[in-house]
Design an enzyme around this catalytic site. Structure first.
Site, PDB file in Angstrom:
ATOM      1  N   HIS A 280      -3.443 -48.204  33.433  1.00 40.43           N
ATOM      2  CA  HIS A 280      -4.003 -48.046  34.784  1.00 40.43           C
ATOM      3  C   HIS A 280      -5.196 -47.074  34.809  1.00 40.43           C
ATOM      4  O   HIS A 280      -6.304 -47.413  35.213  1.00 40.43           O
ATOM      5  CB  HIS A 280      -2.939 -47.492  35.734  1.00 40.43           C
ATOM      6  CG  HIS A 280      -1.675 -48.263  35.789  1.00 40.43           C
ATOM      7  ND1 HIS A 280      -1.553 -49.445  36.455  1.00 40.43           N
ATOM      8  CD2 HIS A 280      -0.444 -47.993  35.270  1.00 40.43           C
ATOM      9  CE1 HIS A 280      -0.304 -49.885  36.355  1.00 40.43           C
ATOM     10  NE2 HIS A 280       0.380 -49.021  35.639  1.00 40.43           N
TER      11      HIS A 280
HETATM   12  C1  BDR Z   1      -0.099 -44.842  38.355  1.00 39.00           C
HETATM   13  O1  BDR Z   1       1.152 -44.166  38.402  1.00 39.00           O
HETATM   14  C2  BDR Z   1       1.311 -43.378  37.239  1.00 39.00           C
HETATM   15  O2  BDR Z   1       2.550 -43.611  36.667  1.00 39.00           O
HETATM   16  C3  BDR Z   1       0.237 -43.783  36.280  1.00 39.00           C
HETATM   17  O3  BDR Z   1      -0.182 -42.656  35.536  1.00 39.00           O
HETATM   18  C4  BDR Z   1      -0.857 -44.321  37.159  1.00 39.00           C
HETATM   19  O4  BDR Z   1      -1.731 -43.297  37.571  1.00 39.00           O
HETATM   20  C5  BDR Z   1       0.152 -46.333  38.329  1.00 39.00           C
HETATM   21  O5  BDR Z   1       0.827 -46.734  39.486  1.00 39.00           O
END
Ligand code: BDR
Ligand code: CA
Length: 313
Positions: free
Chosen positions: A243
């Site tokens: 992400h």
């Molecule tokens: C986001 O949530 C966190 O677990 C990850 O680092 C990312 O920023 C994804 O939903």
């Protein structure tokens, strides 16, 4: 080279760590500070993990600051990977990077005040719950003038949520903070799950990373493999979505992304839809767009960029 000045706020976390490595490996970017916030793991760990990552990158001069310990309102959420300290236990060695004592909110305020006064606003990148930035904005709305834009991994539109059917983790972990940031009057680019789910670190791609060689690639591959462990079952896809690196990749190569403007607001009332990002893509509310919502990713181009930069560290 005219380097782009950025401040990175996040909750490392494996994908935050990979994003930080990408930023620190990129000569086009001048990372003025890394601020950390409670999210994937408690604030002490995100702070410590941030310091480990700058040391791994050989960039201990980049200061890392501790930030807010929980959301403005509502329950404390942790990431799915919180078990092993957020970074796979002892995969990353302890860091001797300086232990800064200033608070993230003060650092954000001072950095943006200075940028506004110099007439040289900077880019703020967020990769975790938006608490630090929201508190800084609530305390001094004038700091908005110190930001040219905010690029945030946040939200979910047609993709649906990853922590509830409708909400993405970074927004759900502090939805009021997200609403404050969206209302600040600063151009926002959102990298929601719709685009980050396309950044899948498949086993074949991780093998390709290992084959690149370089000082940090084996460790980065280990981290991604640790991170990957639940996602194939959860999403029915091979590999976990990276992400947060989408935020930094967008700064470096916006041409790899497609997106659309929309007015985006956060659902703060609904019981089923609490924390949902609601996008008006068709102008039905009559409200002017406050965000560009990224929707498409050239995944092969993204991984070529990311793996190449990690290999060069
Ligand atoms: C986001 O949530 C966190 O677990 C990850 O680092 C990312 O920023 C994804 O939903
Ligand atoms: Ca994150």
């Amino acid at each position: 080279m005219n380097r782009q000045r950025i401040l990175i706020d996040g909750d490392p976390g494996v994908d935050d760590a990979i994003a930080l490595l990408l930023a620190l490996a990129s000569p086009e970017l001048d990372v003025v500070a890394v601020t950390t916030v409670a999210g994937n793991v408690p604030w002490e760990r995100t702070f410590d993990n941030g310091r480990r990552v700058v040391a791994l990158a050989g960039r201990k001069e980049v200061p890392v600051f501790r930030g807010c310990t929980g959301p403005l309102l509502g329950p404390v959420l942790r990431g799915k990977y919180s078990g092993a300290g957020g970074l796979g236990g002892s995969l990353l060695p302890e860091s001797d990077a300086p232990v800064q004592t200033a608070h993230a909110v003060d650092v954000i305020t001072a950095t943006l005040t200075e940028a506004a006064a110099a007439g040289a606003p900077i880019t703020v990148c967020t990769m975790g719950p938006l608490t630090n930035l929201a508190v800084a904005l609530a305390r001094d709305p004038g700091i908005a003038r110190g930001m040219s834009r905010i690029v945030a991994m946040a939200g979910a539109f047609l993709a649906g949520g990853n922590r509830t059917p409708s909400a993405e983790f970074n927004v759900l972990a502090d939805p009021h903070a997200a609403e404050i940031v969206l209302r600040a009057g600063v151009p926002v680019v959102l990298a929601p799950l719709d685009v980050t789910f396309q950044a899948l670190a498949t086993p074949a791609r991780v093998t390709a990373l290992r084959a690149r060689g370089g000082r940090v690639t084996a460790l980065a591959a280990e981290l991604i493999t640790f991170y990957d462990r639940n996602d194939p079952a959860r999403y029915g896809e091979p590999g976990g979505p990276l992400h947060d690196p989408c935020v930094i990749a967008y700064l470096l190569r916006p041409d790899l992304f497609g997106g659309r403007p929309a007015h985006v607001a956060i659902e703060l009332q609904g019981s089923l839809s609490y924390g949902q990002t609601v996008g008006d893509f068709h102008g039905v509310t009559g409200k002017a767009p406050n965000a560009t919502v990224l929707q498409q990713l050239d995944a092969p181009g993204f991984f070529d960029l990311l793996w190449g930069r990690l290999a060069a560290l």
